[in-house]
Design an enzyme around this catalytic site. Structure first.
Site, PDB file in Angstrom:
ATOM      1  N   GLU A   1      61.050  14.415 -62.699  1.00  0.00           N
ATOM      2  CA  GLU A   1      61.257  15.750 -62.134  1.00  0.00           C
ATOM      3  C   GLU A   1      62.491  15.821 -61.230  1.00  0.00           C
ATOM      4  OE1 GLU A   1      57.499  16.982 -60.413  1.00  0.00           O
ATOM      5  OE2 GLU A   1      56.836  17.647 -62.377  1.00  0.00           O
TER       6      GLU A   1
ATOM      7  N   GLU B   1      53.024  16.747 -68.626  1.00  0.00           N
ATOM      8  CA  GLU B   1      51.950  16.725 -67.627  1.00  0.00           C
ATOM      9  C   GLU B   1      51.263  18.081 -67.524  1.00  0.00           C
ATOM     10  OE1 GLU B   1      53.288  15.788 -63.670  1.00  0.00           O
ATOM     11  OE2 GLU B   1      54.638  14.232 -64.368  1.00  0.00           O
TER      12      GLU B   1
HETATM   13  C1  GLA Z   1      54.408  16.298 -60.684  1.00  0.00           C
HETATM   14  C2  GLA Z   1      54.813  14.849 -60.810  1.00  0.00           C
HETATM   15  C3  GLA Z   1      53.671  13.901 -60.878  1.00  0.00           C
HETATM   16  C4  GLA Z   1      52.563  14.308 -59.927  1.00  0.00           C
HETATM   17  C5  GLA Z   1      52.151  15.721 -60.248  1.00  0.00           C
HETATM   18  C6  GLA Z   1      50.978  16.202 -59.423  1.00  0.00           C
HETATM   19  O1  GLA Z   1      54.378  16.996 -61.834  1.00  0.00           O
HETATM   20  O2  GLA Z   1      55.687  14.618 -61.877  1.00  0.00           O
HETATM   21  O3  GLA Z   1      54.132  12.618 -60.544  1.00  0.00           O
HETATM   22  O4  GLA Z   1      52.999  14.202 -58.625  1.00  0.00           O
HETATM   23  O5  GLA Z   1      53.242  16.566 -59.988  1.00  0.00           O
HETATM   24  O6  GLA Z   1      50.639  17.519 -59.767  1.00  0.00           O
END
Ligand code: GLA
Ligand code: ZN
Length: 662
Positions: A148, A304
């Protein structure tokens, strides 16, 4: 790219290495839930290189080989998003400097400078160690670079690189001064070395500076990513390398630039269920899926999502029964090709221990969350047939990061709302959804030729070359624009005589004055007997050659045109709400012969994917009321229940995917 639908998520097993038997137990549970991929190594740097130059790969090799034996594929990450303390402690320059020009302390993640040669060198070394062990392995599904990406760095190295970027782009300082209108407040520079990034303790009013700083940050982040990508490709040129995109229009990085450098779009999706009515949350989430699909005009991978709660939201509200399955299908309806989670095993300590996971603190298969995940796992094989089907749209909605940075940083005409650009964009999007239209998202460089209609909300700062293409487009197609469009060039200089000349030709409108409204202020018009509310920004335009569809009904500009039409193009001179846009779009698209989605009804979410042979309709109920849908008029096959059906009963949180022969 893949031959089946994947189901899996981040697996941060490095936190559990001292726990005997945990991997075996996890694999057993993963199999129960039909998990067939995991992402690894995202936050493993301090376990892979505990001290400088001393690598420990044994645990990662052991774990991955066990996973491979059990037919679980791995998405391998590079760990550059979170560095070990020895690194920032020894090499100070790797730490970011904030907008107050203070060097940050070690901690958190994404806290590194993207420019630092030392950081890049250290990242290259660790990436090389990973790539030489795993690149080319057929069990590695793809490569996940960093985590991210986001943020800015104001260190001397970044400042110098920014100045060099400006020099390359503007060639001379005189040219930059002219383009930025720097005689204002005596802002003229005499040398590129005098230019500093925008800062609360320095220059923060100059929109060209702010826009360039954002563009530079995007390019510098991409440059950092590209170096990592190239390290992996040195070992396997065919590797699929990408990043996990995240966020929404608030994100400062320009994803339309970033998408050019990745092999596949992957997305982390976290809609805030229960903060608003579910149907509304679903519409807001679908915007992000439309954006992700549109970035590369292809299906995307869901890296995710949460199996249930997200601890960083106002309340960690458990997904009510059936919502998890439905919220996993929603992205697929709009172009996702899998279901991915953060994370497989819930953490025991630190700040994410209340974030749900597939395997929770009870380590059992008996809790609600694990059962919900299993329900998704059960339908995964049935989804294989839609893997290569695509969403295809006749309508495109224009969104542009440069335009966003221009509008949001401008002082006026609606300063109280930072001009409300992304709000307007979302309201236009919701209007489309409320009226039953599906859309792609396009930007300045997109190919417009495959659309019948393009909508440009607040197209304030759009490149000249794009306006030329839009003029061409408008000759045979429908272009719809909203307030503040065509006002400034791509670096926020107002056009001579107020308007881009191509936009003048498209719209048949001349000069503009803009009325910025307070929240209590409203205006209205009447469209085919329906009242439409206007708020926020009302333009007063002079008609040159267009037809007037509707006029303002109130205030001193009562009688002025508010909706106008020139050939096939429409301008909506004031901002309305989703209901207003829905009425206007229904009117325009019925005239222009653009059809609503089949099975559309206001209280259902509907989406269509298609391949050469079939149309697949996703019909999803996020509302309280049960919906009956009569399918007696056609031959429809329910792909989850494997049978032809003549009607559908969808209770709250039910959905169906039905197939129709083309
Ligand atoms: C982000 C991150 C993950 C985690 C999630 C929690 O998307 O990439 O590592 O911290 O948030 O929601
Ligand atoms: Zn820096």
């Amino acid at each position: 790219m893949f031959n089946k639908v994947y189901h899996g998520g981040d697996y941060n097993i490095e936190q559990w290495l001292s726990y005997d038997g945990i991997l075996e137990k996890d694999i057993e549970l993963m199999k129960k839930a039909n998990i067939n991929f995991v992402s690894m190594g995202i936050f493993s740097w301090s376990m892979l290189e505990p001290t400088e130059g001393n690598y420990d790969f044994k645990w990662l090799l052991d774990v991955t080989s066990k996973l491979f034996e059990n037919n679980i594929k791995v998405i391998m990450a590079t760990p550059s998003g979170s560095k070990p303390a020895w690194l920032s402690s020894k090499y100070k320059e790797v730490q970011r400097v904030n907008e107050y020009f203070q060097r940050e302390l070690h901690g958190n993640r994404q806290s590194h400078c993207m420019t630092s040669p030392i950081y890049r060198e250290k990242v290259k070394l660790i990436d090389t160690e990973i790539a030489k062990r795993f690149a080319g392995n057929k069990n590695i599904l793809m490569w996940h670079v960093s985590n991210e990406f986001s943020g800015h760095c104001y260190c001397d190295l970044c400042v110098k690189k920014f100045q060099d970027y400006l020099k390359l782009k503007y060639k001379s300082i005189e040219n930059l001064n002219k383009k930025w209108w720097n005689t204002f407040w005596s802002h003229n520079f005499s040398d590129f070395s005098e230019i500093y990034p925008p800062s609360p303790i320095g220059e923060f009013t100059s929109t060209p500076l702010l826009m360039e700083w954002e563009m530079f940050t995007t390019l510098n982040t991409i440059d950092f990513y590209n170096a990592e990508r190239d390290t992996i490709k040195e070992f396997d040129k065919d590797a699929i390398v990408t990043i996990n995109f995240w966020g929404d229009t608030w994100m400062h990085l320009d994803y339309f630039e970033f998408r050019k450098h990745v092999d596949l779009i992957t997305y982390d999706t976290y809609p805030e269920w229960y903060a608003k009515p579910d149907h509304e949350v679903a519409i807001e989430a679908s915007f992000t899926y439309d954006l992700m699909r549109s970035l590369r005009n292809d299906n995307f991978f869901m890296m995710e999502s949460t199996p249930s709660t997200s601890n960083w939201k106002y309340a960690s509200k458990l997904k009510r029964p059936k919502l998890h399955k439905l919220s996993s299908i929603l992205p697929i309806a709009f172009g996702a090709q899998n279901v991915g989670y953060f994370q497989i095993r819930k953490t025991k300590g630190q700040c994410e221990k209340f974030h749900s996971a597939v395997i929770n603190h009870d380590n059992s298969d008996q809790n609600f969350i694990f059962k919900d995940v299993c329900e998704v796992g059960q339908i995964i094989p049935n989804l294989d047939e839609i893997l290569n089907s695509k969403v295809k749209n006749e309508i495109a909605l224009y969104f542009d990061w440069n335009n966003k940075h221009a509008l949001e940083n401008n002082c006026g005409p609606l300063k109280g709302k930072k001009n409300g650009y992304t709000e307007n964009l979302k309201e236009v999007y919701k209007g489309l959804k409320h009226a039953g239209f599906s859309t792609d998202i396009v930007y300045s460089e997109s190919d417009f030729s495959k659309y019948k209609a393009i909508i440009i909300p607040m197209g304030y700062s759009i490149p000249d070359s794009t306006w030329e293409r839009l003029l061409e487009f408008s000759k045979d197609n429908t272009l719809i624009t909203t307030s503040m469009t065509g006002y400034a060039d791509e670096i926020d200089l107002i056009y001579d005589n107020c308007r881009n000349h191509n936009f003048e030709e498209i719209s048949g409108l001349k000069w503009v004055e803009i009325d910025g409204l307070y929240p209590k202020d409203e205006n209205h018009c009447n469209l085919n007997g329906e009242k439409i509310l206007f708020k926020d920004l009302c333009e007063l335009n002079k008609v040159n050659s267009c037809d007037i569809i509707s006029i303002y009904e109130e205030d001193f500009y009562k009688g002025y045109p508010v909706i106008t039409k020139n050939k096939n193009s429409y301008h909506i001179a004031a901002n309305t709400d989703p209901d207003g846009y829905a009425k206007i779009f229904s009117h325009i698209f019925s005239k222009e012969n653009i059809k609503k989605l089949k099975f559309f009804s206001e209280d259902l979410m509907v989406s269509k994917r298609e391949n050469k042979t079939f149309n697949y309709y996703f019909i999803m109920n996020f509302n309280e009321n049960t919906k009956e849908i009569d399918l007696a008029n056609g031959l429809y096959y329910d792909i989850l229940n494997r049978k032809y059906i003549k009607n559908l009963t969808l209770e709250k949180y039910d959905f169906a995917i039905i197939r129709e022969l083309k």
